[in-house]
Design an enzyme around this catalytic site. Structure first.
Site, PDB file in Angstrom:
ATOM      1  N   ARG A  23       1.019  -1.376  -0.174  1.00 60.36           N
ATOM      2  CA  ARG A  23      -0.360  -0.210   0.301  1.00 60.36           C
ATOM      3  C   ARG A  23       0.830   1.479   0.015  1.00 60.36           C
ATOM      4  O   ARG A  23       0.597   2.382  -0.579  1.00 60.36           O
ATOM      5  CB  ARG A  23      -0.755   0.090   1.000  1.00 60.36           C
ATOM      6  N   LYS A  72      15.547  23.501  16.460  1.00 60.43           N
ATOM      7  CA  LYS A  72      14.476  23.158  15.525  1.00 60.43           C
ATOM      8  C   LYS A  72      14.949  21.788  15.264  1.00 60.43           C
ATOM      9  O   LYS A  72      16.219  21.445  15.024  1.00 60.43           O
ATOM     10  CB  LYS A  72      15.769  23.824  14.250  1.00 60.43           C
ATOM     11  N   HIS A 119      21.402  28.655  10.834  1.00 55.04           N
ATOM     12  CA  HIS A 119      20.872  27.370  10.051  1.00 55.04           C
ATOM     13  C   HIS A 119      20.372  27.903   8.867  1.00 55.04           C
ATOM     14  O   HIS A 119      20.190  29.089   8.314  1.00 55.04           O
ATOM     15  CB  HIS A 119      19.772  27.083  10.787  1.00 55.04           C
ATOM     16  N   TYR A 132       9.765  22.855   9.858  1.00 61.99           N
ATOM     17  CA  TYR A 132      10.723  22.391  11.094  1.00 61.99           C
ATOM     18  C   TYR A 132       9.873  23.039  12.523  1.00 61.99           C
ATOM     19  O   TYR A 132       9.183  24.086  12.669  1.00 61.99           O
ATOM     20  CB  TYR A 132      11.984  23.416  11.300  1.00 61.99           C
ATOM     21  N   GLU A 143      16.044  37.846  15.145  1.00 63.84           N
ATOM     22  CA  GLU A 143      16.881  37.285  14.189  1.00 63.84           C
ATOM     23  C   GLU A 143      18.146  38.268  13.746  1.00 63.84           C
ATOM     24  O   GLU A 143      18.470  39.590  13.929  1.00 63.84           O
ATOM     25  CB  GLU A 143      15.792  37.368  13.042  1.00 63.84           C
ATOM     26  N   LYS A 168      17.294  40.153   2.803  1.00 66.96           N
ATOM     27  CA  LYS A 168      17.848  40.229   4.194  1.00 66.96           C
ATOM     28  C   LYS A 168      19.285  39.515   3.874  1.00 66.96           C
ATOM     29  O   LYS A 168      20.079  39.292   5.186  1.00 66.96           O
ATOM     30  CB  LYS A 168      16.760  39.493   5.556  1.00 66.96           C
ATOM     31  N   ASP A 169      19.135  38.093   3.439  1.00 66.38           N
ATOM     32  CA  ASP A 169      19.959  37.023   3.454  1.00 66.38           C
ATOM     33  C   ASP A 169      21.093  37.890   2.040  1.00 66.38           C
ATOM     34  O   ASP A 169      22.326  37.523   2.502  1.00 66.38           O
ATOM     35  CB  ASP A 169      20.170  35.943   2.647  1.00 66.38           C
TER      36      ASP A 169
END
Length: 180
Positions: A23, A72, A119, A132, A143, A168-169
């Site tokens: 299945r 996380k 991360h 997560y 942050e 932001k990154d």
């Protein structure tokens, strides 16, 4: 549940026990009691996040400063990502080191990343859905981001095209400018 520590032993790969038949497949994706028994960690998850990203999207390297630091438990439910955790604990013998792992819907691996790590992940499939669980709530004022391609970290992302990054990154700090 199979638990495998990575080169930084606080980072764990968790593989569920699969029950397969004609299945399909059944498995428990999360059981708090089993997680605590297997890892010897007494964590409480208070938030779950769901990210859907296209191929070549790179998210990270993100972390939250105390008192909003987060542990996380990361899992991919569609597609595949190259997942990275960087030790940002100044007192740690592995400070500045990183580990990586392929997480995918196919391999069903999860990565436990405790507080004190940045991360990020890079999407290697056409798209990926990442879920997560977090041990603390998101707080935008706490942050921070570390530049994904910081030469001091020397992360081998295996990226062949220019990654797709958030503003932001793109404006993240160098590791040498780490703010805790």
């Amino acid at each position: 549940m199979k638990i495998t520590p990575l080169n930084i032993p606080d980072i764990l790969i968790i593989e569920p026990k699969l029950f397969e038949d004609d299945r399909g497949v059944f498995f428990e994706s999360f059981n708090l009691e089993a997680f605590r028994d297997a890892t010897k960690l007494n964590v409480e998850f208070v938030q779950e996040n769901h990210s859907i990203s296209h191929k070549n999207v790179l998210r990270g390297l993100h972390y939250q400063m105390p008192p909003y630091a987060q542990g996380k438990l990361v899992r991919v439910i569609q597609g595949e990502v190259f997942d990275v955790a960087v030790d940002i604990r100044r007192s740690s013998p592995t400070f500045g080191q990183h580990v990586s792992q392929i997480l995918s819907a196919q391999n069903k691996k999860q990565m436990w990343i405790p507080e004190g790590f940045a991360h990020g992940f890079f999407v290697t499939s056409i798209f990926a859905e990442v879920i997560y669980k977090a041990t603390n709530y998101y707080d935008c004022k706490h942050e921070k981001s570390i530049l994904w391609n910081d030469p001091d970290l020397n992360i081998k992302w295996n990226i062949f095209d220019k990654p797709i990054l958030s503003l932001k990154d793109q404006n993240a700090h160098f590791f040498s400018e780490l703010i805790l």
